[in-house]
Write a protein that holds these residues in place. Structure first.
Motif, PDB file in Angstrom:
ATOM      1  N   ALA A   1      33.198 -36.519   0.571  1.00 37.92           N
ATOM      2  CA  ALA A   1      33.276 -35.613   1.728  1.00 37.92           C
ATOM      3  C   ALA A   1      34.011 -34.324   1.372  1.00 37.92           C
ATOM      4  O   ALA A   1      33.609 -33.231   1.783  1.00 37.92           O
ATOM      5  N   LYS A   2      35.083 -34.429   0.607  1.00 39.10           N
ATOM      6  CA  LYS A   2      35.852 -33.242   0.237  1.00 39.10           C
ATOM      7  C   LYS A   2      35.058 -32.348  -0.705  1.00 39.10           C
ATOM      8  O   LYS A   2      35.100 -31.122  -0.606  1.00 39.10           O
ATOM      9  N   LEU A   3      34.315 -32.970  -1.630  1.00 38.21           N
ATOM     10  CA  LEU A   3      33.518 -32.182  -2.567  1.00 38.21           C
ATOM     11  C   LEU A   3      32.398 -31.455  -1.819  1.00 38.21           C
ATOM     12  O   LEU A   3      32.096 -30.296  -2.122  1.00 38.21           O
ATOM     13  N   LYS A   4      31.796 -32.110  -0.868  1.00 34.88           N
ATOM     14  CA  LYS A   4      30.715 -31.492  -0.091  1.00 34.88           C
ATOM     15  C   LYS A   4      31.197 -30.249   0.657  1.00 34.88           C
ATOM     16  O   LYS A   4      30.445 -29.284   0.815  1.00 34.88           O
ATOM     17  N   SER A   5      32.428 -30.262   1.126  1.00 35.71           N
ATOM     18  CA  SER A   5      32.930 -29.165   1.954  1.00 35.71           C
ATOM     19  C   SER A   5      33.583 -28.065   1.138  1.00 35.71           C
ATOM     20  O   SER A   5      34.147 -27.128   1.701  1.00 35.71           O
ATOM     21  N   TYR A   6      33.462 -28.139  -0.202  1.00 29.91           N
ATOM     22  CA  TYR A   6      34.095 -27.142  -1.060  1.00 29.91           C
ATOM     23  C   TYR A   6      33.231 -25.881  -1.116  1.00 29.91           C
ATOM     24  O   TYR A   6      32.022 -25.955  -1.301  1.00 29.91           O
ATOM     25  N   LYS A   7      33.853 -24.719  -0.971  1.00 31.10           N
ATOM     26  CA  LYS A   7      33.132 -23.446  -0.992  1.00 31.10           C
ATOM     27  C   LYS A   7      33.010 -22.933  -2.425  1.00 31.10           C
ATOM     28  O   LYS A   7      33.985 -22.888  -3.163  1.00 31.10           O
ATOM     29  N   VAL A   8      31.786 -22.528  -2.792  1.00 27.14           N
ATOM     30  CA  VAL A   8      31.539 -22.052  -4.156  1.00 27.14           C
ATOM     31  C   VAL A   8      30.734 -20.752  -4.122  1.00 27.14           C
ATOM     32  O   VAL A   8      29.954 -20.519  -3.202  1.00 27.14           O
ATOM     33  N   PRO A   9      30.910 -19.902  -5.146  1.00 28.42           N
ATOM     34  CA  PRO A   9      30.103 -18.680  -5.240  1.00 28.42           C
ATOM     35  C   PRO A   9      28.744 -18.994  -5.842  1.00 28.42           C
ATOM     36  O   PRO A   9      28.632 -19.810  -6.758  1.00 28.42           O
ATOM     37  N   LEU A  10      27.697 -18.346  -5.351  1.00 31.18           N
ATOM     38  CA  LEU A  10      26.348 -18.616  -5.844  1.00 31.18           C
ATOM     39  C   LEU A  10      25.565 -17.311  -6.009  1.00 31.18           C
ATOM     40  O   LEU A  10      25.146 -16.701  -5.022  1.00 31.18           O
ATOM     41  N   PRO A  11      25.326 -16.898  -7.263  1.00 34.21           N
ATOM     42  CA  PRO A  11      24.486 -15.719  -7.503  1.00 34.21           C
ATOM     43  C   PRO A  11      23.013 -16.115  -7.516  1.00 34.21           C
ATOM     44  O   PRO A  11      22.678 -17.318  -7.477  1.00 34.21           O
ATOM     45  N   PRO A  12      22.092 -15.167  -7.621  1.00 28.07           N
ATOM     46  CA  PRO A  12      20.666 -15.488  -7.760  1.00 28.07           C
ATOM     47  C   PRO A  12      20.423 -16.340  -9.016  1.00 28.07           C
ATOM     48  O   PRO A  12      21.204 -16.298  -9.962  1.00 28.07           O
ATOM     49  N   ILE A  13      19.309 -17.057  -9.039  1.00 23.01           N
ATOM     50  CA  ILE A  13      19.026 -18.012 -10.113  1.00 23.01           C
ATOM     51  C   ILE A  13      18.977 -17.339 -11.483  1.00 23.01           C
ATOM     52  O   ILE A  13      19.459 -17.907 -12.477  1.00 23.01           O
TER      53      ILE A  13
ATOM     54  N   GLY B   1      22.736 -29.172  -2.289  1.00 24.04           N
ATOM     55  CA  GLY B   1      22.062 -30.343  -2.835  1.00 24.04           C
ATOM     56  C   GLY B   1      22.704 -31.602  -2.299  1.00 24.04           C
ATOM     57  O   GLY B   1      23.539 -31.558  -1.387  1.00 24.04           O
ATOM     58  N   GLU B   2      22.316 -32.718  -2.871  1.00 22.53           N
ATOM     59  CA  GLU B   2      22.810 -34.016  -2.400  1.00 22.53           C
ATOM     60  C   GLU B   2      23.964 -34.482  -3.284  1.00 22.53           C
ATOM     61  O   GLU B   2      23.857 -34.499  -4.517  1.00 22.53           O
ATOM     62  N   ILE B   3      25.085 -34.870  -2.674  1.00 22.90           N
ATOM     63  CA  ILE B   3      26.240 -35.407  -3.395  1.00 22.90           C
ATOM     64  C   ILE B   3      26.442 -36.838  -2.922  1.00 22.90           C
ATOM     65  O   ILE B   3      26.728 -37.090  -1.751  1.00 22.90           O
ATOM     66  N   THR B   4      26.269 -37.767  -3.820  1.00 17.52           N
ATOM     67  CA  THR B   4      26.282 -39.175  -3.444  1.00 17.52           C
ATOM     68  C   THR B   4      26.863 -39.993  -4.593  1.00 17.52           C
ATOM     69  O   THR B   4      27.521 -39.451  -5.483  1.00 17.52           O
ATOM     70  N   SER B   5      26.628 -41.275  -4.571  1.00 16.34           N
ATOM     71  CA  SER B   5      26.998 -42.131  -5.692  1.00 16.34           C
ATOM     72  C   SER B   5      25.898 -43.166  -5.874  1.00 16.34           C
ATOM     73  O   SER B   5      24.810 -43.028  -5.289  1.00 16.34           O
ATOM     74  N   SER B   6      26.169 -44.179  -6.646  1.00 20.32           N
ATOM     75  CA  SER B   6      25.140 -45.175  -6.923  1.00 20.32           C
ATOM     76  C   SER B   6      25.197 -46.309  -5.915  1.00 20.32           C
ATOM     77  O   SER B   6      26.090 -46.365  -5.064  1.00 20.32           O
ATOM     78  N   LYS B   7      24.234 -47.201  -6.008  1.00 19.48           N
ATOM     79  CA  LYS B   7      24.277 -48.435  -5.234  1.00 19.48           C
ATOM     80  C   LYS B   7      25.170 -49.442  -5.958  1.00 19.48           C
ATOM     81  O   LYS B   7      25.224 -49.471  -7.186  1.00 19.48           O
ATOM     82  N   ARG B   8      25.874 -50.232  -5.194  1.00 18.00           N
ATOM     83  CA  ARG B   8      26.866 -51.132  -5.797  1.00 18.00           C
ATOM     84  C   ARG B   8      26.202 -52.197  -6.664  1.00 18.00           C
ATOM     85  O   ARG B   8      25.218 -52.822  -6.276  1.00 18.00           O
TER      86      ARG B   8
END
Length: 396
Positions: A141-153, A13-20
């Motif tokens: 950037a660090k959060l985006k590159s973090y590896k996580v386990p993902l089972p079916p929905i 998904g998208e990892i971002t922040s708000s507009k200033r």
């Protein structure tokens, strides 16, 4: 776990922040504008007291150009207090401070509650990803590159449902502990009235008239001298419960003279003599252990209440109420560090209800705290964290 995948968080998904939003754009009322403090309150299901706002016009402009948080989005605190996680659950309109809070959105194949618990299970790792030795910050950037386990929905939703039930039990425990504190405060005020307004017209006396002997400061020892069998109460031990817990205090091997001079007796009250923070100055707690089973350190002042005149448990609770705390702090010296002396402590003015009524409050407090300790003994936080770890190893 054969159907589980390992993915980079930024791929899901998208990892971002708000507009200033600039300070000049704040208005007196309008759309709530949240910072770390407010997101933390939302994450812990606490009421939010909005302090900052932006105009409806600015909010609609941002909404049209960049979007705003919607149901199912996740907000993660990323400055200072890292890792408080909130799932947006309703259509309430708000915006949030850029940088302070990260925004996870458009995670199409991920259940938001599964993702919340997944992030919760990785909370220590998330804090490890943050940068800065004194002021922690979690980079996108660090959060985006973090590896996580993902089972079916379907499995995600099953895991989230189990953890929801466990989390609800844990939160009820915390509420029960909070309610016991509210019960104590309510009972105290019902029995004695507010100490500032004194509606029952109890006699007003100075603390110095209720003690045996003189106040004294504690023992001074260098760090390398701490190695023995007798606990020493330091400032940090004053800020625990309604009596001092010295089970993990540093220890000494004192002389007989030091034990005689600095040995604590049941009912002694200790005050924080010096503090970098004004709110800590003069904070008190009562020693409830066996006579001479512990000493106290030089940054602490000891008084010995006359047990025929005043109950130490009652007195300590009274000294911690906001009105008395304000009086104590007002007596401190704040030129460089907040300090208070023995003379100022003796001058503290308190009301003096009948001794039998004080003793009645002590019995009520001990009974209430005993019930609270039974709840705390359940160790539900540790059990929940263990369940989190099992959940994302496929062991539920």
């Amino acid at each position: 776990m054969s159907e589980w995948k390992t993915c980079l968080l930024g791929q899901l998904g998208e990892i971002t922040s708000s507009k200033r939003i600039f300070q000049r754009e704040y208005v007196e009322s309008g759309i709530p504008f949240y910072r770390t403090k407010e997101i933390k309150e939302l994450a812990n299901q606490e009421s939010v007291s909005s302090e900052l706002f932006i105009s409806r016009e600015r909010y609609e402009e941002i909404k049209g150009k960049f979007g705003v948080p919607k149901i199912g989005d996740i907000l993660v605190t990323a400055i200072g207090t890292v890792g408080e996680i909130y799932v947006v659950e309703n259509k309430e309109e708000f915006y949030f401070k850029d940088g302070n809070v990260l925004w996870l959105k458009n995670f199409e194949d991920v259940d938001p509650y599964f993702l919340r618990y997944l992030l919760s299970s990785l909370i220590n790792d998330l804090k490890g990803l943050s940068s800065g030795s004194t002021y922690k910050a979690l980079p996108i950037a660090k959060l985006k590159s973090y590896k996580v386990p993902l089972p079916p929905i379907a499995e995600q939703r099953r895991i989230a449902a189990i953890l929801d039930k466990a989390d609800a039990i844990r939160r009820k425990r915390k509420q029960a502990i909070q309610y016991t504190e509210e019960l104590l405060r309510s009972a105290f005020l019902d029995m004695f009235g507010d100490p500032v307004t004194n509606p029952r017209n109890w006699e007003i006396v100075k603390l110095g008239s209720l003690i045996v002997g003189k106040p004294n400061n504690g023992i001074f020892k260098k760090n390398h001298e701490y190695d023995g069998g007798t606990p020493v109460v330091w400032v940090k031990e004053l800020f625990g419960g309604h009596t001092i817990d010295f089970s993990e205090s540093r220890t000494l091997s004192p002389t007989e003279n030091e034990v005689e001079k600095y040995g604590l007796k049941k009912g002694d009250i200790l005050f924080c003599r010096s503090s970098l923070k004004l709110g800590g100055i003069g904070f008190s707690n009562v020693f409830d252990g066996m006579d001479f089973s512990a000493l106290f350190e030089c940054h602490v002042i000891r008084i010995s209440p006359d047990q025929q005149k005043i109950n130490s448990i009652f007195l300590n609770y009274l000294l911690r109420l906001p009105g008395l705390r304000q009086q104590i702090i007002s007596k401190s010296n704040t030129v460089t560090m907040s300090t208070i002396g023995q003379g100022e402590i003796k001058q503290i003015k308190i009301y003096l209800p009948p001794k039998e009524l004080q003793d009645q409050f002590e019995r009520f407090l001990r009974k209430t705290i005993a019930s609270q300790k039974k709840i705390e003994a359940l160790k539900l936080d540790a059990l929940f964290n263990s369940l989190l770890q099992r959940a994302f190893k496929g062991e539920l």
